[in-house]
Design an enzyme around this catalytic site. Structure first.
Site, mmCIF file in Angstrom:
data_model
loop_
_atom_site.group_PDB
_atom_site.id
_atom_site.type_symbol
_atom_site.label_atom_id
_atom_site.label_comp_id
_atom_site.label_asym_id
_atom_site.label_seq_id
_atom_site.Cartn_x
_atom_site.Cartn_y
_atom_site.Cartn_z
ATOM 1 N N GLU A 1 -63.390 13.071 -43.326
ATOM 2 C CA GLU A 1 -61.955 13.056 -42.982
ATOM 3 C C GLU A 1 -61.717 12.078 -41.827
ATOM 4 O OE1 GLU A 1 -60.509 15.262 -39.979
ATOM 5 O OE2 GLU A 1 -61.902 16.957 -40.092
ATOM 6 N N VAL B 1 -58.814 18.192 -43.511
ATOM 7 C CA VAL B 1 -59.744 18.683 -44.536
ATOM 8 C C VAL B 1 -59.013 18.771 -45.876
ATOM 9 C CG1 VAL B 1 -61.127 20.668 -45.271
ATOM 10 C CG2 VAL B 1 -61.200 19.907 -42.880
ATOM 11 N N ASP C 1 -48.922 31.434 -39.898
ATOM 12 C CA ASP C 1 -49.612 30.135 -39.882
ATOM 13 C C ASP C 1 -50.983 30.214 -40.547
ATOM 14 O OD1 ASP C 1 -50.554 27.607 -39.367
ATOM 15 O OD2 ASP C 1 -50.128 27.640 -37.217
ATOM 16 N N SER D 1 -53.594 27.488 -42.461
ATOM 17 C CA SER D 1 -53.806 26.072 -42.745
ATOM 18 C C SER D 1 -53.833 25.798 -44.242
ATOM 19 C CB SER D 1 -55.127 25.616 -42.137
ATOM 20 O OG SER D 1 -55.416 24.301 -42.564
ATOM 21 N N ALA D 2 -53.242 24.668 -44.613
ATOM 22 C CA ALA D 2 -53.310 24.213 -46.018
ATOM 23 C C ALA D 2 -54.750 23.881 -46.420
ATOM 24 C CB ALA D 2 -52.411 22.997 -46.216
ATOM 25 N N LYS E 1 -63.168 27.353 -35.453
ATOM 26 C CA LYS E 1 -63.039 27.666 -34.021
ATOM 27 C C LYS E 1 -62.358 29.014 -33.858
ATOM 28 C CE LYS E 1 -62.826 23.130 -32.013
ATOM 29 N NZ LYS E 1 -62.073 22.011 -32.573
HETATM 30 N N1 PSU Z 1 -59.937 22.453 -36.476
HETATM 31 C C1 PSU Z 1 -60.838 21.941 -35.652
HETATM 32 N N2 PSU Z 1 -60.898 20.604 -35.496
HETATM 33 C C2 PSU Z 1 -60.069 19.767 -36.174
HETATM 34 C C3 PSU Z 1 -59.116 20.327 -37.063
HETATM 35 C C4 PSU Z 1 -59.094 21.670 -37.187
HETATM 36 O O1 PSU Z 1 -61.596 22.682 -35.040
HETATM 37 O O2 PSU Z 1 -60.135 18.542 -36.012
HETATM 38 C C5 PSU Z 1 -58.217 19.414 -37.851
HETATM 39 C C6 PSU Z 1 -58.862 19.135 -39.219
HETATM 40 O O3 PSU Z 1 -58.494 17.851 -39.677
HETATM 41 C C7 PSU Z 1 -58.222 20.206 -40.082
HETATM 42 C C8 PSU Z 1 -56.820 20.252 -39.509
HETATM 43 O O4 PSU Z 1 -58.240 19.935 -41.452
HETATM 44 O O5 PSU Z 1 -56.987 20.073 -38.112
HETATM 45 C C9 PSU Z 1 -56.101 21.540 -39.806
HETATM 46 O O6 PSU Z 1 -54.798 21.469 -39.320
HETATM 47 P P1 PSU Z 1 -53.761 22.608 -39.705
HETATM 48 O O7 PSU Z 1 -54.236 23.844 -39.024
HETATM 49 O O8 PSU Z 1 -52.453 22.135 -39.173
HETATM 50 O O9 PSU Z 1 -53.774 22.722 -41.190
HETATM 51 MN MN MN Z 2 -50.669 25.456 -39.611
#
Ligand code: PSU
Ligand code: MN
Length: 306
Positions: free
Chosen positions: A27, A108, A140, A142-143, A161
């Site tokens: 990524e 991701v 919330d 993540s996608a 994390k």
């Molecule tokens: N979590 C991490 N490090 C990251 C990300 C998430 O510990 O760099 C980044 C990755 O690219 C992940 C994205 O796919 O954030 C997820 O964002 P969101 O929660 O907005 O979907």
């Molecule tokens: Mn989100």
């Protein structure tokens, strides 16, 4: 649909795919948002080196002026950086970034979509997005999670994390049928630390074992991804107490400032980095590189089975 209308696959990657040789997709949010300059560029270059040393070809993903890139070059990175802030592009952003001829860094979710389109079954990252703490109020999620469930790609990560609710994240993955493998571990790792307190679905000891499982899964028509949790090497793991304190503080700040939507993850990550300084950055760099090594082994083992 002619993929070439939208996508440029680097010659080296195209050749490897054509010859059935191992490729590891990467990524690019980690380059443009996840790490400060110049460590981001050094880490990206080192990741590519390690994947090559493991006998695979690296394929960093991004969108550059509307073209989907599989095998991002240093020139691409420089051009994107010069043009200014690069959009964090998740699944829903891909189409408008492409049609609007913009630049986008892959999360991701968007990286596994692009990997699958290009025919790359193995992908490495640092940590995945997941179900956020306080999801009951924020909704919330993540996608990354529904996308991992959908795309036929093996995602190698160092866990999630603890800015996230790791228990809920694993429940989500179970519901959607995503196998969660522990690479030489019984516990799903928590990115900065090797343990999260949550068990993986299945422990595996070797890249060959994982490759055989991938083959069986996809042969049987069980569509969708596999998540491999690969703990940060012992000597680079952080102590739990300072990292958890930094995370709690970052979460409280995000709440106070009413940060939400796609800004949430980058905001919390930048606050954690700020609070822990160089220590967490070094851990981050090391775990990403370790995942690249493991992903190259898995990609090589998988190709050997075909
Ligand atoms: N979590 C991490 N490090 C990251 C990300 C998430 O510990 O760099 C980044 C990755 O690219 C992940 C994205 O796919 O954030 C997820 O964002 P969101 O929660 O907005 O979907
Ligand atoms: Mn989100």
């Amino acid at each position: 649909m002619n993929l070439q209308e939208y996508m440029d696959i680097a010659p080296e990657v195209r050749q490897a795919l054509y010859e059935g040789k191992p490729v590891v997709a990467l990524e690019s949010t980690i380059i443009f948002h996840g790490m400060p300059y110049p460590q981001n560029l050094e880490c990206a270059a080192r990741c590519e080196e390690l994947i090559r040393a493991g006998g695979a070809v690296p394929a960093t993903t991004a969108v550059v002026e509307g073209r989907i890139k599989v095998g991002l070059t240093h020139e691409d990175i420089d051009r994107m950086t010069e043009r200014g802030h690069v959009l964090k592009m998740s699944r829903r952003d891909i189409a408008r970034v492409v049609s609007g001829k913009e630049d986008g860094a892959t999360t991701v979710a968007s990286a596994v979509i692009i990997a699958e389109l290009a025919g790359i079954p193995v992908f490495a990252t640092g940590g995945i997005g997941g179900v956020h703490r306080g999801v009951q109020e924020s909704f919330d999620i993540s996608a990354d999670l529904p996308q991992i469930a959908q795309s036929n790609v093996c995602v190698v990560c160092a866990g999630a994390k603890s800015i996230l609710d790791i228990g809920f994240t694993l429940e989500y993955l179970e519901t959607w049928g995503v196998p969660v493998l522990g690479y030489r571990t019984d516990e799903f790792p928590a990115f900065y630390t090797r343990k999260s307190g949550y068990a993986v679905d299945c422990r595996m000891e070797s890249a060959e074992e994982i490759a055989q499982m991938l083959r069986a899964k996809w042969d049987l028509g069980l569509r969708g991804g596999v998540l491999v949790g690969c703990p940060v090497p012992e000597r680079y793991a952080m102590d739990e107490a300072p990292i958890n304190a930094a995370i709690e503080k970052a979460l409280a700040e995000a709440k106070a400032q009413r940060i939400h939507g796609k800004e949430s993850t980058p905001f919390i990550l930048s606050k954690v980095l700020e609070a822990t300084g160089g220590a967490s950055l070094e851990t981050n760099i090391q775990l990403v590189q370790n995942n690249c090594r493991t992903a190259a082994e898995i990609a090589a083992a998988y190709c050997a089975l075909l």
